[in-house]
Scaffold this motif. Structure first.
Motif, short mmCIF file in Angstrom:
data_model
loop_
_atom_site.label_atom_id
_atom_site.label_comp_id
_atom_site.label_asym_id
_atom_site.label_seq_id
_atom_site.Cartn_x
_atom_site.Cartn_y
_atom_site.Cartn_z
N TYR A 105 47.85 4.46 3.09
CA TYR A 105 47.13 3.45 3.88
C TYR A 105 46.20 2.64 2.98
O TYR A 105 46.15 1.40 3.07
CB TYR A 105 46.32 4.09 5.01
N ALA A 106 45.48 3.33 2.09
CA ALA A 106 44.55 2.62 1.22
C ALA A 106 45.29 1.62 0.34
O ALA A 106 44.80 0.52 0.08
CB ALA A 106 43.76 3.62 0.37
N GLY A 152 46.15 -3.99 2.60
CA GLY A 152 46.09 -5.45 2.47
C GLY A 152 47.43 -6.13 2.67
O GLY A 152 47.51 -7.36 2.74
N GLU A 153 48.50 -5.35 2.78
CA GLU A 153 49.86 -5.94 2.82
C GLU A 153 50.24 -6.27 4.25
O GLU A 153 51.03 -5.57 4.88
CB GLU A 153 50.87 -4.96 2.22
N THR A 154 49.66 -7.36 4.79
CA THR A 154 49.88 -7.65 6.21
C THR A 154 51.10 -8.53 6.45
O THR A 154 51.43 -8.79 7.60
CB THR A 154 48.64 -8.34 6.80
N ALA A 155 51.74 -9.02 5.40
CA ALA A 155 52.96 -9.84 5.53
C ALA A 155 52.74 -11.00 6.49
O ALA A 155 53.61 -11.34 7.30
CB ALA A 155 54.15 -8.97 5.98
N PRO A 157 54.43 -0.96 14.60
CA PRO A 157 54.57 -0.41 13.25
C PRO A 157 55.61 -1.14 12.40
O PRO A 157 55.59 -1.00 11.17
CB PRO A 157 54.99 1.04 13.50
N THR A 158 56.49 -1.95 13.01
CA THR A 158 57.50 -2.64 12.20
C THR A 158 57.01 -4.01 11.73
O THR A 158 57.72 -4.69 10.99
CB THR A 158 58.79 -2.85 13.02
N ARG A 159 55.80 -4.42 12.10
CA ARG A 159 55.35 -5.77 11.79
C ARG A 159 55.05 -5.94 10.29
O ARG A 159 55.41 -6.95 9.69
CB ARG A 159 54.12 -6.12 12.64
N SER A 160 54.36 -4.97 9.70
CA SER A 160 53.99 -5.12 8.28
C SER A 160 53.77 -3.74 7.68
O SER A 160 53.66 -2.74 8.40
CB SER A 160 52.71 -5.96 8.14
N LEU A 199 50.66 -2.16 9.01
CA LEU A 199 50.74 -1.55 10.33
C LEU A 199 51.59 -0.28 10.32
O LEU A 199 51.31 0.66 11.06
CB LEU A 199 51.28 -2.56 11.35
N SER A 200 52.62 -0.23 9.46
CA SER A 200 53.38 1.02 9.34
C SER A 200 52.47 2.15 8.88
O SER A 200 52.49 3.25 9.44
CB SER A 200 54.52 0.86 8.31
N ALA A 201 51.65 1.86 7.84
CA ALA A 201 50.74 2.88 7.33
C ALA A 201 49.71 3.26 8.39
O ALA A 201 49.37 4.43 8.55
CB ALA A 201 50.06 2.38 6.06
N PHE A 202 49.23 2.26 9.14
CA PHE A 202 48.23 2.52 10.18
C PHE A 202 48.78 3.46 11.24
O PHE A 202 48.16 4.47 11.60
CB PHE A 202 47.79 1.19 10.81
#
Lengths: 217, 124
Positions: A59-60, A64-67, A142-145, A148-151
């Protein structure tokens, strides 16, 4: 072999003629079942925390990888996170009071504490599920970026642990009701309260890294 | 098995009255609430120098984890707690290796990565 064999001889040490002569850990022979069970469960909890650390690390790295999708600052509701934290803290407190009560064989004090532990944990879970449902409905599933997958992996795994804890608690209350405060029931309850307190520690890390740092970055 | 009192103690054990009372649980809850309120407030009020905010939040979180370990899980520095503390120390070592190592490596990779535009230019 007569009945003369003692704890000391079993582990290849001379039997203790005068207790207190040999000092230090292990001097009095093998530890009791209660100690061994709780220590084994402590090792399990630490390995569980290590599993969480891998998800914290991802996650850390990915936060920042929000695509081009929504960021944490837009998604997170700190008021909800605060209420969730209060639920978990008071649930842990109720669980602690419950274990004090059951250790003193006070069933009448134990049941309300267990009920409060369950209700607060279930409230936490309900808040988390509505948060997840709202995010998925808003197109932030969770499939958006990668963020969000990590979240969802990290927060969702904590939620799964809370769900397992709630099911476990129901079973433990049923065992206390059916079998009374016997030694093995108390040992299992003790493991449950360790589990429940350890989930709080993970939630504190999660709250800080995900919600607080995410909202102020 | 003899029934004499054993020297070791288990994590979270509250049966021994010295390791857990309503007062210690209440004190732990109070400290945890205060630290949680602190973490929410420092972000809201701008009390911290903004670039130092993550460090401040991390310090408050680690302090709160310590409170939970001592007051709820009853980890102490007593001689009877050596095994539990050693296991905890090993866990902390692995967690810091995994989290710190991942961040360290990934930040270096990001820094050394060629920007997308430059990479596209080289293809021609």
């Amino acid at each position: 072999m007569s009945n003369a064999s003692t704890d000391g001889e079993l582990i290849g040490m001379p039997a203790l003629e005068t207790p207190g002569e040999i000092a230090g850990p292990g001097a009095q022979g093998p530890a009791s079942v209660e100690i061994v069970v709780a220590y084994g469960f402590w090792i399990f909890l630490l390995s569980d925390i290590i599993m969480f650390s891998a998800l914290f690390a991802s996650y850390a790295v990915l936060s920042g990888e929000t695509a081009g999708g929504p960021t944490g600052r837009e998604l997170f509701d700190l008021r909800r996170a605060a209420i969730e934290t209060l639920c978990l803290l008071f649930s842990s407190y109720a669980c602690g009071l419950g274990s004090l009560a059951i250790d003193r064989r006070r069933l009448r004090a134990f049941y309300p504490c267990a009920a409060l532990t369950f209700l607060l944990g279930a409230t936490f879970l309900g808040l988390e599920i509505t948060e997840f449902a709202g995010m998925v409905a808003a197109g932030a599933g969770p499939t958006r970026s990668a963020f969000l997958s990590a979240f969802f992996a990290l927060v969702g795994l904590h939620g799964v642990h809370v769900s397992i804890g709630l099911i476990w608690l129901v079973f433990m209350v049923a065992q206390v009701a059916a079998q009374g405060p016997r030694d093995y029931v108390l040992r299992r309850l003790h493991c449950f309260s360790l589990f429940w307190h350890a989930l709080d520690i993970i939630w504190i890390a999660l709250l800080t890294l995900v919600y607080l740092m995410g909202s102020h970055s | 098995m003899s029934t004499e009192k054993r020297p070791d103690s288990a994590p979270g054990r509250a049966r021994d009255r010295s390791s857990g009372t309503i007062a210690t649980y209440t004190a732990g809850l109070g400290l945890a609430l205060a630290l949680t309120a602190g973490s929410f407030l420092v972000g809201k009020t701008g009390l911290f120098w903004p670039p130092g905010l993550p460090v401040g939040l991390a310090v408050l979180a680690i302090a709160q984890m310590g409170v939970h370990l001592v007051f709820f899980l009853h980890i102490s520095t007593g001689a009877d707690n050596t095994n539990n503390v050693l296991a905890l120390a090993f866990g902390v070592l692995i967690v810091s290796l995994v989290v710190g190592g991942s961040l360290w490596i990934m930040m270096h990779l990001n820094a050394n990565m060629m920007p997308a535009a430059a990479a596209a230019e080289m293809m021609h």
